[in-house]
Design an enzyme around this catalytic site. Structure first.
Site, PDB file in Angstrom:
ATOM      1  N   ASP B 324     -50.935  52.911 -34.506  1.00 48.42           N
ATOM      2  CA  ASP B 324     -49.915  52.786 -33.709  1.00 48.42           C
ATOM      3  C   ASP B 324     -48.462  51.671 -33.904  1.00 48.42           C
ATOM      4  O   ASP B 324     -48.831  50.563 -34.447  1.00 48.42           O
ATOM      5  CB  ASP B 324     -50.245  52.652 -32.288  1.00 48.42           C
ATOM      6  CG  ASP B 324     -49.428  53.686 -31.359  1.00 48.42           C
ATOM      7  OD1 ASP B 324     -47.924  53.197 -31.558  1.00 48.42           O
ATOM      8  OD2 ASP B 324     -49.745  54.819 -30.027  1.00 48.42           O
ATOM      9  N   HIS B 325     -47.862  51.915 -33.257  1.00 52.25           N
ATOM     10  CA  HIS B 325     -47.200  50.549 -32.796  1.00 52.25           C
ATOM     11  C   HIS B 325     -47.065  50.488 -31.634  1.00 52.25           C
ATOM     12  O   HIS B 325     -46.196  50.328 -29.973  1.00 52.25           O
ATOM     13  CB  HIS B 325     -45.336  51.414 -32.545  1.00 52.25           C
ATOM     14  CG  HIS B 325     -44.888  52.138 -34.320  1.00 52.25           C
ATOM     15  ND1 HIS B 325     -44.556  53.396 -33.705  1.00 52.25           N
ATOM     16  CD2 HIS B 325     -44.934  51.194 -35.411  1.00 52.25           C
ATOM     17  CE1 HIS B 325     -44.556  53.386 -35.868  1.00 52.25           C
ATOM     18  NE2 HIS B 325     -44.578  52.356 -36.242  1.00 52.25           N
ATOM     19  N   LYS B 478     -47.616  55.957 -28.839  1.00 51.82           N
ATOM     20  CA  LYS B 478     -48.184  57.100 -28.837  1.00 51.82           C
ATOM     21  C   LYS B 478     -47.160  57.540 -29.917  1.00 51.82           C
ATOM     22  O   LYS B 478     -47.139  59.076 -30.424  1.00 51.82           O
ATOM     23  CB  LYS B 478     -47.295  57.973 -27.639  1.00 51.82           C
ATOM     24  CG  LYS B 478     -47.342  57.150 -26.717  1.00 51.82           C
ATOM     25  CD  LYS B 478     -48.824  56.596 -25.967  1.00 51.82           C
ATOM     26  CE  LYS B 478     -48.917  56.145 -24.490  1.00 51.82           C
ATOM     27  NZ  LYS B 478     -48.290  54.897 -23.960  1.00 51.82           N
ATOM     28  N   HIS B 479     -47.185  56.398 -31.103  1.00 47.06           N
ATOM     29  CA  HIS B 479     -47.471  56.936 -32.849  1.00 47.06           C
ATOM     30  C   HIS B 479     -48.296  57.061 -33.412  1.00 47.06           C
ATOM     31  O   HIS B 479     -48.880  56.064 -34.125  1.00 47.06           O
ATOM     32  CB  HIS B 479     -46.306  56.508 -33.228  1.00 47.06           C
ATOM     33  CG  HIS B 479     -44.854  56.499 -32.186  1.00 47.06           C
ATOM     34  ND1 HIS B 479     -44.181  54.947 -32.344  1.00 47.06           N
ATOM     35  CD2 HIS B 479     -44.380  57.072 -31.567  1.00 47.06           C
ATOM     36  CE1 HIS B 479     -43.336  55.296 -31.622  1.00 47.06           C
ATOM     37  NE2 HIS B 479     -43.029  56.255 -31.091  1.00 47.06           N
ATOM     38  N   LEU B 480     -49.400  58.863 -34.133  1.00 45.27           N
ATOM     39  CA  LEU B 480     -50.658  58.402 -34.343  1.00 45.27           C
ATOM     40  C   LEU B 480     -50.347  58.328 -35.626  1.00 45.27           C
ATOM     41  O   LEU B 480     -48.985  59.322 -36.335  1.00 45.27           O
ATOM     42  CB  LEU B 480     -51.142  59.779 -34.170  1.00 45.27           C
ATOM     43  CG  LEU B 480     -50.695  59.863 -32.426  1.00 45.27           C
ATOM     44  CD1 LEU B 480     -51.409  61.965 -32.073  1.00 45.27           C
ATOM     45  CD2 LEU B 480     -52.038  59.361 -31.821  1.00 45.27           C
TER      46      LEU B 480
END
Lengths: 493, 545, 176
Positions: B324-325, B478-480
């Site tokens: 994720d970030h 919330k970046h999968l």
């Protein structure tokens, strides 16, 4: 035995009708420069813009003047023709005389009649010099496109083009407009443009049963498919008598006032045609329109607005900012759709983001206010329903690209609303922003069936059916008469 | 079990990756059926869901999207593992907000579209850390262009404002959106004090024109959780168009098993309907486009005798390398107004800080001033002061104008121990909930210690912050990413350069899971580029077969 | 938003109109003054609006007030009495603005109620919690304090790309 399709009823497709830029001189210099071949071409281009040829003869995103636009009329589908100078698919073979015949009398080079979806009844007033300039433009200023447009196949008996000859005999007034020496040059110019190239009466003048423009009711308002071209006479109550000259000028140039915004065919006309005319020509048109006989409840028999008519009520004067949020906010969407709050809930979910919860629009007027708005205040709900179903798409230099999404079945519909949802929404809007009686109840009421009519492209015409019945009855009468005559003959012998 | 649908290509998931692949197939004349676990909804309903939320929860991206019982997705965490869908473990919680609705998570994304840079794709060869991508930037560039024109991404034309900082091969379809006065101020401050350039962000938002027949952005400032007018691209806007092109889209269809057959090729997928009836859908090729939690979960659930470790998993990497970030969000109080809330919620960012030789030692970071209107964050703080009347009005106004959220988003390295497995807890359908162990790792933590937070503090100082609230822990962006990782070597990769599973030649897994590195910028545009690339290969394959 | 003159009654909220859970008669603990008798006979929401208007000196929407009052009535068995007490304090000081009497409200139940009422109008909800009761969004006063420059999210203030105009000064707060 007359049948014709006069009304330009185009159901706007979901695709934005991008103004196909006219080849060469889209905003050409004002006419009046005579002489040089270059200026004739420029003048022709300007006249083509003023006549808005492209609105019908160019498919959105397609080749200019190549035709093929499907025009929904009350009596069937009409396809516009290819009027590029292609010799195989267009009018490349036309002589200037043949070109003039088509524009002025609605007769093709092959002798067949055009349907008055082509507004030759207006173009008939074009001067010889202007016809010449248009001819030069179409022959030299437009790219030839060798793809033929689809053929129009109207249902029997509308496909009998020769019947137009009878209609023309009855209804085509092909006299040249002579300048009226008692009037200013500006007024005469305005009349020439309004009655000729800009063909205002084509949409705004009501029509008779045989779909001819009604004498004595010029610009008093008419249905144009799903839209309604309103009364634009100077009547204070029923027309645009409440507008200032500058407002009418601004409307033609930008399609937008606080109290009125152009949509449907008028948005197209503004985007493709009016916004490109010179300020002087727009002023002239405004001067002419303002001088028309007033038709409506504040006008007397002479077409003048009564001096005593102190009138503050018109379609632009109704309603006020208001909302019904407390009836559903906090209850949940499904709950809000039930009962009395249904219209208010649908408004909030679909419209309020731009038009604001209380209908006041944005301060810059880009999203218009809904009260004191000619669409909501009119006594005809067509424009309200058509705006919801088809959206607004209007692009002008002055106003930018104005876009309201549609709510019908289009693939870019913001939300596809059902007839009963649109009816609930419309009744909410009319109750809050339209004309109401003393009890505060909306004067106009919309039913789901009304919505379906607009969804179908507007009220249809019984002409086809009646013509067929008429012909059937006529044929039967002929058969009976012949039979009677034959029997009588036999009896004699 | 009933056979309900069939097409040449079966696509599981109707998010942005699924719809992009679907449209490429349909335009090539290939039939498509799409299966979506969740419901099909209208924008009107979601907008009203948002407006009906109490103020305190309006900042939650997924709260306007209540999940259906059969398609649970992460909601604000209760801490009770029986209530929560994601079972989280490890020093850092891999909290997410993706939604299982037709249209997927682009319903509530901010629309941010930073491309990767060439260096982002060669971390290992350049810096000796992480993994290299299996191809270079030049290879991905044309697919980025396709993504930008399909989604309608607006961006700057000025060569000095480009990201990556190199000439573009094709202009953006629309010019960039204007900065608000607060952003102009921020841009000046970071330039003057720190020499950084605050770039207009490439974003999937209609800039001054109704691109794709959707309205232009007018600054509703509601991108997250939903654009009320559709000016921001979200995949739901494609669905009707796909159906007009011939796609069959089944919603409320929860795929729970992928069925293999001869040659370990995929034969079918099975889905549950809301009545818990199972249906079988056959096709010649299959695309699982459920992003990096649901895709590996499905692959693992589909373990069979041919694939005891789960499908596509001979590398044992399915579910591993969760990325994720990790982000740190600072709240600054300033002594002059910045007036956040004018324009879209993310409109600019400082990207140059994500690049450099330091990446051999620690993660890069990108900085942005988040442009969410501050009322929802500050109102209760103002009320707590006990002020009333005029003093309260001024307090709310001052806080709204003068507090600012500055976010540092970091990259993370793939770690096989950051892993998704199937939990023993079951959801409403009886399917295993996903369990994720996550640790952002030293590479990223060191960045916060020595690099990103010091920069953030200098930014705060340059802005004249009179108060700075720093978080103690990373949050997730919330970046999968990462869980079906791409590589040239099937021994350590799940998919090849076309996102085709090494183990099953008719199975494609495009999306965040394929990304070999995260860099710092939001992942969607790269996911979409991968979708275009996979679709190109799939079209070839489908036609050739 | 600025003008809310047509707010139909909330028929669903039968709670307030003769609901059994409401107090049928309102008796005050304090002395029965002439003005109190008048106040005593008005429906609860009107009295709640009177209280709200004293505590929050802005234009208040009646429909929203109905929702807040109904919620408060569920939480406080003696809401009417509490309202009466606070209003009495204001009346004793001839107060028309909150600053003129708020400090006189005794700490404890009454002051908590006063703060809660203010918070309900400004936040549009019963608390900051995720499961708070929503009373309003568009009418939440927090947005009114900044509406000259910051939109209420999902209600943009202009046409496309119109947010780069020079911002308003920090003070004063716009009138609302």
């Amino acid at each position: 035995m007359s049948m014709s399709i006069r009304t330009l009823t185009r159901v706007l497709a979901a695709t934005a009708c991008l103004a196909a830029p006219l080849p060469l001189f889209a905003s050409a210099p004002a006419p009046g420069d005579a002489g040089t071949p270059d200026s004739t071409l420029a003048r022709g281009a300007y006249l083509a813009t003023a006549s808005d040829c492209t609105a019908c003869h160019t498919v959105p995103g397609g080749q200019p003047m190549a035709g093929g636009l499907k025009i929904e009329s009350p009596v069937g589908e009409i396809f516009s023709t290819n009027i590029t100078p292609s010799t195989s698919a267009g009018i490349g073979d036309y002589s200037e005389a043949e070109f003039s015949e088509a524009l002025r009398h609605g007769i093709r080079a092959d002798g067949a009649n055009l349907y008055p979806a082509m507004p030759y009844t207006a173009y008939t007033h074009l001067s010889d010099a202007d016809i010449h300039a248009l001819y030069v433009y179409f022959m030299q200023g437009v790219e030839p496109v060798d793809e033929p447009a689809p053929e129009t196949q109207l249902p029997f008996p509308m496909n009998l083009r020769f019947a137009m000859k009878a209609w023309n005999l009855l209804f085509l007034d092909d006299t040249q407009i002579e300048d009226d020496p008692r009037r200013s040059a500006e007024w005469n110019r305005g009349r020439y443009l309004a009655e000729g190239p800009a063909h205002c009466g084509t949409c705004h003048t009501p029509r008779g049963f045989l779909m001819q423009e009604k004498d004595g009711e010029a610009m008093a308002g008419a249905q144009v498919g799903p839209w309604y071209a309103p009364n634009i006479t100077p009547d204070l109550a029923d027309g645009i008598g409440s507008w200032s000259h500058y407002e009418l000028f601004t409307y033609l140039k930008t399609g937008k006032l606080d109290q009125a915004q152009a949509a449907g065919s008028m948005a197209e006309a503004i985007s493709h045609s009016f916004q490109h005319l010179s300020d002087a020509d727009l002023r002239a048109i405004a001067i002419y329109i303002e001088s028309l006989p007033a038709i409506g409840s504040t006008a007397n028999a002479d077409g003048k607005v009564e001096a005593s008519a102190a009138h503050d009520q018109n379609r632009f004067s109704h309603g006020e900012a208001s909302e019904a949020l407390a009836s559903f906010r906090g209850d949940g969407y499904a709950e809000g759709l039930k009962g009395d709050s249904r219209g208010a809930q649908i408004y909030s979910a679909n419209c309020a983001s731009c038009h604001q919860p209380d209908g006041s629009g944005t301060a810059d007027g880009y999203y218009p206010r809904l009260y004191e708005n000619g669409v909501l205040g009119d006594d005809n709900a067509s424009n309200l329903l058509a705006t919801i179903l088809y959206g607004v798409d209007r692009e002008t230099e002055a106003g930018g690209h104005v876009f309201m999404p549609p709510f019908g079945e289009q693939s870019n519909a913001f939300n596809s609303l059902e007839n009963d949802e649109i009816a609930a929404l419309a009744n909410y809007l009319l109750g809050h922003f339209g004309e109401t009686d003393e009890a505060g109840k909306a004067v106009l009421e919309v039913t789901p069936e009304d919505v379906q009519v607009i969804r179908d492209g507007g009220p249809g015409s019984p002409l086809v059916m009646l013509a067929r019945i008429g012909m059937g009855v006529g044929a039967l009468v002929v058969v009976l008469l012949v039979g009677y005559w034959l029997i009588r003959r036999r009896r004699r012998f | 079990m009933t056979q309900t649908a069939s097409a040449e290509v079966v696509i599981v998931g109707t998010g942005v990756v699924g719809v992009v692949v679907a449209e490429q197939l349909l335009d090539a004349g290939i039939s498509v059926v799409m299966l979506e676990a969740g419901p099909r909804v209208t924008r009107a309903e979601i907008v009203e869901n948002f407006r009906n939320l109490p103020l305190g929860i309006k900042g939650s991206a997924s709260s306007s999207y209540p999940p259906k019982p059969w398609a649970p997705h992460p909601m604000p965490r209760t801490g009770n593992p029986d209530e929560d869908y994601l079972q989280l473990d490890g020093p850092d919680a891999y909290a997410q907000t993706y939604i299982r609705y037709a249209g997927g998570s682009t319903w509530h994304w901010a629309g941010t579209c930073w491309r990767l840079t060439p260096d982002d794709m060669r971390l290992n060869s350049r810096y000796g850390v992480g993994r290299d991508w299996a191809f270079d930037y030049e290879t991905l560039d044309p697919y980025y262009n396709l993504a930008e024109y399909k989604l309608g991404i607006c961006g700057p034309a000025d060569p000095a404002l480009q990201w990556p900082p190199r000439p573009r091969s094709k202009p953006y379809p629309m010019p960039h959106l204007p900065f608000s006065p607060g952003e102009e101020k921020f841009t000046r401050v970071v330039k003057d004090a720190l020499g950084y350039t605050n770039l207009p962000v490439a974003q999937a938002r209609n800039s001054g024109t109704p691109y794709d027949e959707r309205p232009a952005c007018c600054g509703n400032n509601n991108c997250v959780p939903v654009c009320p007018i559709g000016a921001k691209y979200d995949a739901a806007t494609s669905l009707k168009r796909l159906e007009e092109k011939g796609a069959t889209i089944l919603s409320n269809a929860v795929v729970h098993r992928i069925e293999t057959g001869e040659g370990n090729r995929i034969e079918a997928v099975h889905y549950y309907d809301p009545e818990r009836q199972s249906h079988r859908v056959t096709g010649k090729h299959f695309v699982i486009a459920c992003n990096a939690i649901e895709t590996p979960k499905l692959l693992l659930m589909s373990a069979d005798s041919r694939n005891p470790n789960g499908l596509a998993n001979s590398s044992d990497q399915v579910g591993r390398n969760m990325m994720d970030h990790p982000q740190m969000g600072l709240t600054l109080t300033l002594d002059e107004p910045y007036w956040l809330g004018q324009g879209p919620v993310v409109n600019s960012g400082i990207m140059e800080t994500s690049q450099g030789d330091f990446r051999a030692e620690h993660a890069g970071a990108y900085f942005r001033m988040n442009n969410f209107a501050r009322n929802r964050y500050e109102t209760f703080n103002a009320l707590k002061t006990g002020k009333v009347g005029r003093a309260l009005d001024e307090e709310i106004r001052r806080r709204t104008a003068c507090t600012v959220n500055v976010v540092a988003a970091h990259e993370i390295l793939p770690d096989p121990n950051n892993r998704l497995t199937l939990s023993s807890r079951k959801d409403w359908l009886g399917l295993p909930k996903p369990h994720v162990y996550y640790d952002v790792g030293d590479y990223t933590r060191r960045s916060a210690d020595v690099y990103s937070m010091p920069i953030a503090r200098r930014i705060a100082e340059a802005m004249g912050a009179i108060d700075v609230k720093e978080p103690t822990q990373f949050a997730q962006s919330k970046h999968l990413m990462g869980s079906t990782i791409m590589g040239n070597d099937p021994a350590n990769s799940v998919v090849d350069t076309d996102c085709r599973a090494y183990d099953h030649d008719n199975l494609f897994l495009p999306g965040g899971g394929a990304m070999a590195s995260t860099a710092c910028g939001n992942s969607t545009i790269t996911m979409v580029a991968l979708a275009f690339k996979a679709a190109e290969a799939l079209v070839s394959q489908a036609k050739g077969a | 938003m600025q003008n809310s003159n047509k707010t139909p009654g909330v028929s669903r909220r039968q709670l307030l109109i003769g609901g059994a859970s409401l107090l049928g008669s309102f008796t005050f603990a304090g002395p029965t003054l002439a003005w109190a008798k008048d106040f005593e006979d008005t429906p609860l929401h009107q009295r709640f609006m009177r209280l709200s208007q004293l505590l929050v000196n802005h234009r208040l929407n009646e429909g929203v007030g109905l929702r807040i009052a109904a919620f408060a009535a569920q939480k406080h068995a003696d809401l009417s009495g509490m309202i009466g007490q606070i209003v009495e304090i204001a009346e004793q000081r001839d107060a028309t603005e909150v600053e003129q009497f708020f400090d006189a409200i005794p700490e404890g139940e009454l002051r908590d109620l006063a703060y809660w009422v203010i918070a309900a109008w400004y936040s549009g909800a019963s608390s900051a919690a995720a499961d708070a009761e929503p009373f309003t969004y568009e009418h939440a006063l927090t947005y009114q304090t900044t509406l000259d420059i910051v939109p209420i999210p999902s209600f943009g203030l202009s046409g496309p790309n119109g947010w780069s105009r020079p911002p308003a000064p920090l003070m004063p707060v716009p009138r609302f």
